[in-house]
Every structure is written in C-alpha cells, then in structure tokens.
Design a protein around this motif. Sequence first.
Motif, PDB file in Angstrom:
ATOM      1  N   GLY A  17       0.817  -1.214   0.000  1.00  0.00           N
ATOM      2  CA  GLY A  17       0.000   0.000   0.000  1.00  0.00           C
ATOM      3  C   GLY A  17       0.845   1.255   0.000  1.00  0.00           C
ATOM      4  N   VAL A  18       1.899   1.241   0.804  1.00  0.00           N
ATOM      5  CA  VAL A  18       2.787   2.424   0.851  1.00  0.00           C
ATOM      6  C   VAL A  18       3.443   2.639  -0.495  1.00  0.00           C
ATOM      7  N   ILE A  19       3.877   1.530  -1.130  1.00  0.00           N
ATOM      8  CA  ILE A  19       4.515   1.650  -2.443  1.00  0.00           C
ATOM      9  C   ILE A  19       3.544   2.225  -3.455  1.00  0.00           C
ATOM     10  N   VAL A  20       2.283   1.741  -3.388  1.00  0.00           N
ATOM     11  CA  VAL A  20       1.268   2.230  -4.327  1.00  0.00           C
ATOM     12  C   VAL A  20       1.034   3.730  -4.128  1.00  0.00           C
ATOM     13  N   VAL A  21       0.943   4.161  -2.865  1.00  0.00           N
ATOM     14  CA  VAL A  21       0.716   5.602  -2.576  1.00  0.00           C
ATOM     15  C   VAL A  21       1.877   6.441  -3.097  1.00  0.00           C
ATOM     16  N   VAL A  22       3.103   5.931  -2.858  1.00  0.00           N
ATOM     17  CA  VAL A  22       4.275   6.684  -3.335  1.00  0.00           C
ATOM     18  C   VAL A  22       4.269   6.763  -4.852  1.00  0.00           C
ATOM     19  N   LEU A  23       3.960   5.674  -5.487  1.00  0.00           N
ATOM     20  CA  LEU A  23       3.930   5.668  -6.949  1.00  0.00           C
ATOM     21  C   LEU A  23       2.838   6.589  -7.489  1.00  0.00           C
ATOM     22  N   LEU A  24       1.661   6.542  -6.837  1.00  0.00           N
ATOM     23  CA  LEU A  24       0.572   7.405  -7.287  1.00  0.00           C
ATOM     24  C   LEU A  24       0.921   8.883  -7.111  1.00  0.00           C
ATOM     25  N   THR A  25       1.564   9.165  -5.962  1.00  0.00           N
ATOM     26  CA  THR A  25       1.952  10.566  -5.720  1.00  0.00           C
ATOM     27  C   THR A  25       2.963  11.023  -6.745  1.00  0.00           C
ATOM     28  N   TRP A  26       3.907  10.164  -7.061  1.00  0.00           N
ATOM     29  CA  TRP A  26       4.948  10.543  -8.006  1.00  0.00           C
ATOM     30  C   TRP A  26       4.432  10.585  -9.443  1.00  0.00           C
ATOM     31  N   LEU A  27       3.566   9.649  -9.733  1.00  0.00           N
ATOM     32  CA  LEU A  27       3.076   9.554 -11.099  1.00  0.00           C
ATOM     33  C   LEU A  27       1.783  10.315 -11.337  1.00  0.00           C
ATOM     34  N   TRP A  28       1.175  10.866 -10.268  1.00  0.00           N
ATOM     35  CA  TRP A  28      -0.111  11.559 -10.444  1.00  0.00           C
ATOM     36  C   TRP A  28       0.085  12.753 -11.370  1.00  0.00           C
ATOM     37  N   PRO A  29      -0.626  12.853 -12.477  1.00  0.00           N
ATOM     38  CA  PRO A  29      -0.351  13.872 -13.503  1.00  0.00           C
ATOM     39  C   PRO A  29      -1.005  15.226 -13.232  1.00  0.00           C
ATOM     40  N   LEU A  30      -1.940  15.307 -12.286  1.00  0.00           N
ATOM     41  CA  LEU A  30      -2.691  16.557 -12.099  1.00  0.00           C
ATOM     42  C   LEU A  30      -1.966  17.452 -11.106  1.00  0.00           C
ATOM     43  N   ARG A  31      -1.639  18.693 -11.546  1.00  0.00           N
ATOM     44  CA  ARG A  31      -0.999  19.693 -10.695  1.00  0.00           C
ATOM     45  C   ARG A  31      -1.801  21.004 -10.796  1.00  0.00           C
ATOM     46  N   SER A  32      -1.482  21.969  -9.904  1.00  0.00           N
ATOM     47  CA  SER A  32      -2.164  23.272  -9.948  1.00  0.00           C
ATOM     48  C   SER A  32      -1.140  24.394  -9.789  1.00  0.00           C
ATOM     49  N   VAL A  33      -1.431  25.516 -10.476  1.00  0.00           N
ATOM     50  CA  VAL A  33      -0.603  26.725 -10.380  1.00  0.00           C
ATOM     51  C   VAL A  33      -1.434  27.789  -9.666  1.00  0.00           C
ATOM     52  N   PRO A  34      -0.987  28.275  -8.489  1.00  0.00           N
ATOM     53  CA  PRO A  34      -1.795  29.239  -7.736  1.00  0.00           C
ATOM     54  C   PRO A  34      -1.900  30.592  -8.433  1.00  0.00           C
ATOM     55  N   THR A  35      -2.875  31.376  -7.979  1.00  0.00           N
ATOM     56  CA  THR A  35      -3.080  32.721  -8.531  1.00  0.00           C
ATOM     57  C   THR A  35      -1.858  33.592  -8.275  1.00  0.00           C
ATOM     58  N   GLY A  36      -1.523  34.433  -9.262  1.00  0.00           N
ATOM     59  CA  GLY A  36      -0.357  35.300  -9.139  1.00  0.00           C
ATOM     60  C   GLY A  36       0.945  34.591  -9.395  1.00  0.00           C
ATOM     61  N   SER A  37       0.880  33.436 -10.034  1.00  0.00           N
ATOM     62  CA  SER A  37       2.096  32.667 -10.303  1.00  0.00           C
ATOM     63  C   SER A  37       2.059  32.128 -11.729  1.00  0.00           C
ATOM     64  N   ARG A  38       3.197  31.599 -12.132  1.00  0.00           N
ATOM     65  CA  ARG A  38       3.301  30.887 -13.398  1.00  0.00           C
ATOM     66  C   ARG A  38       3.985  29.562 -13.106  1.00  0.00           C
ATOM     67  N   GLY A  39       3.612  28.543 -13.881  1.00  0.00           N
ATOM     68  CA  GLY A  39       4.223  27.238 -13.727  1.00  0.00           C
ATOM     69  C   GLY A  39       5.280  27.017 -14.802  1.00  0.00           C
ATOM     70  N   VAL A  40       6.504  26.786 -14.385  1.00  0.00           N
ATOM     71  CA  VAL A  40       7.600  26.547 -15.330  1.00  0.00           C
ATOM     72  C   VAL A  40       7.832  25.044 -15.413  1.00  0.00           C
ATOM     73  N   VAL A  41       7.588  24.489 -16.569  1.00  0.00           N
ATOM     74  CA  VAL A  41       7.726  23.049 -16.788  1.00  0.00           C
ATOM     75  C   VAL A  41       9.102  22.787 -17.396  1.00  0.00           C
ATOM     76  N   THR A  42       9.875  21.936 -16.725  1.00  0.00           N
ATOM     77  CA  THR A  42      11.211  21.612 -17.229  1.00  0.00           C
ATOM     78  C   THR A  42      11.368  20.098 -17.359  1.00  0.00           C
ATOM     79  N   VAL A  43      12.252  19.726 -18.249  1.00  0.00           N
ATOM     80  CA  VAL A  43      12.621  18.318 -18.425  1.00  0.00           C
ATOM     81  C   VAL A  43      14.147  18.247 -18.417  1.00  0.00           C
TER      82      VAL A  43
END
Length: 299
Positions: A17-43
């Motif tokens: 279960g812990v492994i699954v949670v860690v994987l989901l957290t790491w692999l979860w694709p949905l993120r949010s950018v708060p108001t007054g900010s910009r999200g810089v995506v890097t690879v």
Amino acid sequence: MENSPSVQSSIKYIVIGVIVVVLLTWLWPLRSVPTGSRGVVTVGGAIKGIESEGFMLVAPWQTLSIFNIRAEEAAVENADGSTSDTQPVRVSLTVRYSIKPDKVAEVFEKYSHDGNLQSYVQTATQEVFKAVTARYTAPDLIGKRSLVSSDILDALRKKLEVYGAQVINVDMRNFSFSQDYMAAISAKVTQEQLRLGAENKLKTVESEQKQKVAIAEAEASALKAQADGEAYQILKLATAQADALKVQNAALAQNKDVLELRRIEVEQTKAAKWNGQLPSAVYASAPIPFFNAPSSSSK
C-alpha cells in the motif's frame, strides 16, 4: 507461531500500500498553479513550457516549478550618495516590483527560479540613487523631493528592465545629511524666520502709519469742509446785510424827507425824556437841549 503467516501477510499488504501511494503521488499527472504565479515546466533542467494559473497535467518525467509574478518589496536602508555640492547624504528606500509575465522564462533561466529578485533590485537601487543625487545640490534634494523621486523611479525602471522586472513605485524615507550641514540648515532657517518676522513687523508698522495718516487727512478734510461751510455762511450773511444797506441807502437817497422825519422823531423822543435841567458841564461842540425862551414880544 500460528499467527506468524497472518502477521507477515498484513505487513506485506502494508508495504504494498505504501509503495502504491508513493507511486501514485509521483506519477499523479494533475498539478495546480496558484493565482499570481506561473508554472515553469522543465525536463532535465531545460524549460519546456510556461503554464498559467489553474490545473495542469504533468508527466512523470517533467518537473513543475512555481514562479511568483506578484508584487514584491525590496528595502534599501541607508543608501549612500553625494550631492553636486559634495554633501554626503543618506536615504532609505522601499521598491515595489514584479516580474513581467512575458519575461518569466528568461528570469527563470538567468536570475531566479521563484521570481525573487530582491538582491538585484537592492543593488540597482543603490547605484541609481548615487547617480541621481549627484545631479542635485543638497537644498534641491530637500526642496525638490518629488522631482528627485521621479528621477529615481525612471532610472530604476530602465535598469531593472534588463532583469525582466517592472517597478511599481519607489518610496523614500527622509534624507539625512551630516550633523554640520544640518546645523547650518537649522541656523539658516532660524535666520530666515527672524528676517520674515522683522519684515512682517515693519509691514505692520507701515500699515499703522498709513492708517494714522489716512485718519489725519480725513479729519483735516472734515475740518476744512466745516470751515468752508462756516465761511460760506458768513459770506452769505455779510452779502445779505450789504445788500440790505444798499437798499436802505438807495431808499433814503430817493426820499430825504424820510431821513429828516426820523431825525425829528429822535429829537422828540429825547425831549419827552428831558427833566428840564441843563447839564452842569457843556463842551464847546456838545449840543444843548432845546427849551422855550420867552420871546421879546411877550415883554
């Protein structure tokens, strides 16, 4: 020992279960950018995109950095400068700035990963303050403070534009000079106040003197007008009396019998009042009262 398989099974499920949670957290694709900010995506450290506020999908191989574009403050305490008349001066400033949205990628790559440019703004502000104060004398810094502030704001906007920042406003908190210069200013202000006080007192005295002169002139005019009126009345009365005498003289000249009649009336009045006694002393030229002496015919 009988429960050991069940215990091991529980531990196994917990680990899974812990492994699954860690994987989901790491692999979860949905993120949010708060108001007054910009999200810089890097690879791998390279910028791949700039995202606006809201939700976004981020792949596991991508990294999202939140970059602030809201207004920030940079305080500069006791910035040093020198005036054109070589007077050392200090001032504290507060600069409000923000990162231009279209400069986020450039700033992220060259200067800051979160939009904090405080150190750059402080350094630029000190340089601009020295350059601007060198164009003014010490009295002008005090007397033309709004113009000095405007010059600092314009110069700082041009300088920080290089860093992708836009200056919102600049607040200055009190120019301070050397103790000797401040003492000289205080003495000058005192002398100016004394001079103004003397001028005001002189103006007051002059005003009072003018009022006295005006009152005296008004009184003199009133007296002159009164005298002129009285003189005019006397002149009119004398003229009237003279005219009356002229009329009487003209009337007497035309009728001498009237004058003789009046003389006779006067003599009759005197005779009516005479007691029959002659005066004890008679001067040669004095008239003697008339009396009825017996005529020779009566003898």
